[in-house]
Design an enzyme around this catalytic site. Structure first.
Site, mmCIF file in Angstrom:
data_model
loop_
_atom_site.group_PDB
_atom_site.id
_atom_site.type_symbol
_atom_site.label_atom_id
_atom_site.label_comp_id
_atom_site.label_asym_id
_atom_site.label_seq_id
_atom_site.Cartn_x
_atom_site.Cartn_y
_atom_site.Cartn_z
ATOM 1 N N ARG A 146 46.411 35.989 38.645
ATOM 2 C CA ARG A 146 45.737 34.734 39.013
ATOM 3 C C ARG A 146 46.701 33.793 39.743
ATOM 4 O O ARG A 146 46.312 33.094 40.675
ATOM 5 C CB ARG A 146 45.171 34.040 37.771
ATOM 6 C CG ARG A 146 44.157 34.842 36.966
ATOM 7 C CD ARG A 146 42.785 34.929 37.546
ATOM 8 N NE ARG A 146 42.208 33.682 37.924
ATOM 9 C CZ ARG A 146 40.925 33.549 38.309
ATOM 10 N NH1 ARG A 146 40.103 34.610 38.318
ATOM 11 N NH2 ARG A 146 40.449 32.401 38.685
ATOM 12 N N ARG B 148 45.196 33.443 48.498
ATOM 13 C CA ARG B 148 44.032 32.707 48.978
ATOM 14 C C ARG B 148 44.415 31.602 49.960
ATOM 15 O O ARG B 148 43.706 31.355 50.935
ATOM 16 C CB ARG B 148 43.233 32.177 47.796
ATOM 17 C CG ARG B 148 42.403 33.305 47.134
ATOM 18 C CD ARG B 148 41.881 32.910 45.793
ATOM 19 N NE ARG B 148 40.790 33.792 45.347
ATOM 20 C CZ ARG B 148 40.267 33.744 44.128
ATOM 21 N NH1 ARG B 148 40.707 32.859 43.239
ATOM 22 N NH2 ARG B 148 39.288 34.558 43.785
ATOM 23 N N TYR C 128 29.010 40.988 38.944
ATOM 24 C CA TYR C 128 29.068 39.519 38.854
ATOM 25 C C TYR C 128 27.942 38.945 37.982
ATOM 26 O O TYR C 128 27.606 37.761 38.115
ATOM 27 C CB TYR C 128 29.019 38.902 40.251
ATOM 28 C CG TYR C 128 30.360 38.849 40.955
ATOM 29 C CD1 TYR C 128 31.414 38.092 40.447
ATOM 30 C CD2 TYR C 128 30.586 39.548 42.142
ATOM 31 C CE1 TYR C 128 32.636 38.029 41.093
ATOM 32 C CE2 TYR C 128 31.811 39.485 42.801
ATOM 33 C CZ TYR C 128 32.839 38.712 42.267
ATOM 34 O OH TYR C 128 34.048 38.647 42.902
ATOM 35 N N HIS D 119 39.569 39.217 44.197
ATOM 36 C CA HIS D 119 39.042 38.944 42.858
ATOM 37 C C HIS D 119 40.116 39.301 41.847
ATOM 38 O O HIS D 119 40.843 40.269 42.036
ATOM 39 C CB HIS D 119 37.796 39.804 42.559
ATOM 40 C CG HIS D 119 37.435 39.810 41.091
ATOM 41 N ND1 HIS D 119 36.677 38.823 40.519
ATOM 42 C CD2 HIS D 119 37.807 40.651 40.076
ATOM 43 C CE1 HIS D 119 36.567 39.067 39.216
ATOM 44 N NE2 HIS D 119 37.238 40.163 38.930
ATOM 45 N N THR E 280 40.487 29.373 43.339
ATOM 46 C CA THR E 280 39.260 29.923 43.939
ATOM 47 C C THR E 280 39.008 29.363 45.332
ATOM 48 O O THR E 280 38.666 30.108 46.263
ATOM 49 C CB THR E 280 38.054 29.587 43.032
ATOM 50 O OG1 THR E 280 38.349 30.018 41.697
ATOM 51 C CG2 THR E 280 36.787 30.252 43.524
ATOM 52 N N ASN F 8 37.057 34.669 49.781
ATOM 53 C CA ASN F 8 38.407 34.239 49.396
ATOM 54 C C ASN F 8 39.341 35.417 49.093
ATOM 55 O O ASN F 8 40.279 35.304 48.316
ATOM 56 C CB ASN F 8 38.342 33.239 48.239
ATOM 57 C CG ASN F 8 37.660 33.801 47.009
ATOM 58 O OD1 ASN F 8 37.251 34.962 46.988
ATOM 59 N ND2 ASN F 8 37.534 32.990 45.969
ATOM 60 N N GLU G 275 36.000 44.832 33.087
ATOM 61 C CA GLU G 275 35.959 45.041 34.539
ATOM 62 C C GLU G 275 36.665 46.331 34.944
ATOM 63 O O GLU G 275 36.220 47.022 35.866
ATOM 64 C CB GLU G 275 36.566 43.827 35.253
ATOM 65 C CG GLU G 275 35.703 42.584 35.111
ATOM 66 C CD GLU G 275 36.287 41.368 35.796
ATOM 67 O OE1 GLU G 275 35.625 40.309 35.765
ATOM 68 O OE2 GLU G 275 37.394 41.450 36.362
ATOM 69 N N PHE H 61 25.518 30.105 43.933
ATOM 70 C CA PHE H 61 26.125 30.956 44.955
ATOM 71 C C PHE H 61 25.969 32.449 44.667
ATOM 72 O O PHE H 61 26.460 33.282 45.425
ATOM 73 C CB PHE H 61 27.613 30.604 45.119
ATOM 74 C CG PHE H 61 28.425 30.686 43.856
ATOM 75 C CD1 PHE H 61 28.870 31.901 43.352
ATOM 76 C CD2 PHE H 61 28.777 29.531 43.162
ATOM 77 C CE1 PHE H 61 29.619 31.981 42.196
ATOM 78 C CE2 PHE H 61 29.534 29.594 41.992
ATOM 79 C CZ PHE H 61 29.957 30.826 41.510
HETATM 80 P P1 ADP Z 1 37.455 33.283 40.665
HETATM 81 O O1 ADP Z 1 37.194 34.417 41.635
HETATM 82 O O2 ADP Z 1 38.610 32.435 41.108
HETATM 83 O O3 ADP Z 1 37.586 33.759 39.236
HETATM 84 P P2 ADP Z 1 34.787 32.349 39.945
HETATM 85 O O4 ADP Z 1 34.797 33.401 38.881
HETATM 86 O O5 ADP Z 1 34.444 30.950 39.532
HETATM 87 O O6 ADP Z 1 36.182 32.301 40.722
HETATM 88 O O7 ADP Z 1 33.736 32.754 41.074
HETATM 89 C C1 ADP Z 1 33.575 34.097 41.475
HETATM 90 C C2 ADP Z 1 33.522 34.143 42.986
HETATM 91 O O8 ADP Z 1 32.340 33.463 43.420
HETATM 92 C C3 ADP Z 1 34.655 33.418 43.716
HETATM 93 O O9 ADP Z 1 35.846 34.182 43.831
HETATM 94 C C4 ADP Z 1 34.015 33.159 45.073
HETATM 95 O O10 ADP Z 1 33.999 34.345 45.872
HETATM 96 C C5 ADP Z 1 32.595 32.811 44.664
HETATM 97 N N1 ADP Z 1 32.406 31.360 44.473
HETATM 98 C C6 ADP Z 1 32.854 30.604 43.451
HETATM 99 N N2 ADP Z 1 32.514 29.307 43.599
HETATM 100 C C7 ADP Z 1 31.794 29.243 44.751
HETATM 101 C C8 ADP Z 1 31.152 28.208 45.468
HETATM 102 N N3 ADP Z 1 31.162 26.935 45.023
HETATM 103 N N4 ADP Z 1 30.533 28.509 46.629
HETATM 104 C C9 ADP Z 1 30.503 29.777 47.097
HETATM 105 N N5 ADP Z 1 31.081 30.818 46.471
HETATM 106 C C10 ADP Z 1 31.740 30.571 45.322
HETATM 107 MG MG MG Z 2 36.174 34.674 38.026
#
Ligand code: ADP
Ligand code: MG
Length: 140
Positions: A87, A104, A51, A117, A93, A114, A128, A59
């Protein structure tokens, strides 16, 4: 349409609740195929590396602690437009904003925990996938 591969992770909250089969069934019924799959436990350092793109986000620390809190299932999904299709099947998310019938919406505990990924574009999918799998381990 193009056959693509994307990286999917069933996150610790979903593995803990024994939901891996239910989640894989969503991908398969949604038109994607599991081309590689393994269960593993990420170290904190591995979660931070995976990440790294989010390192500046507020976060990040909590996310990496969560992602290393228990086993995950890491998989390569393959199919037509797999990045976007995955997706769509995952949903937004924030589960409160996810569409009905998405993973989700139905399974996530919170915006952090959630359940899944999924890579967000073809170039990040390639990076990845190679983070976790060698070409020899991927059989579509
Ligand atoms: P996605 O997984 O939908 O691609 P992101 O790449 O923006 O979303 O974020 C990576 C992961 O970080 C999310 O799946 C979630 O687990 C966590 N995350 C994202 N936004 C938040 C937030 N506002 N507060 C807490 N955790 C978050
Ligand atoms: Mg992402």
């Amino acid at each position: 349409m193009a056959i693509e591969r994307t990286l999917s992770i069933i996150k610790p909250d979903a593995v803990r609740r024994n939901l891996t089969g239910a989640i894989v069934a969503r991908f398969e019924s949604g038109g994607l195929r599991v081309a590689a799959q393994k269960r593993m436990r990420l170290s904190l350092a591995q979660a931070q590396a995976f990440y790294a793109v989010h390192a500046a986000r507020p976060f990040f620390s909590s996310l990496c602690t969560f992602m290393s809190s228990g086993p995950v299932v890491v998989q390569v999904l393959e199919g037509e437009n797999a990045v976007l299709r995955n997706r769509e099947i995952m949903g937004a998310t924030d589960p409160a904003k996810a569409a009905p019938g998405t993973i989700r919406k139905d399974f996530a505990e919170s915006i952090e925990a959630n359940s899944v990924h999924g890579s967000d574009a073809a170039d990040t999918a390639a990076k990845e996938i190679s983070f976790f799998f060698s070409e020899l381990e991927i059989v579509g």
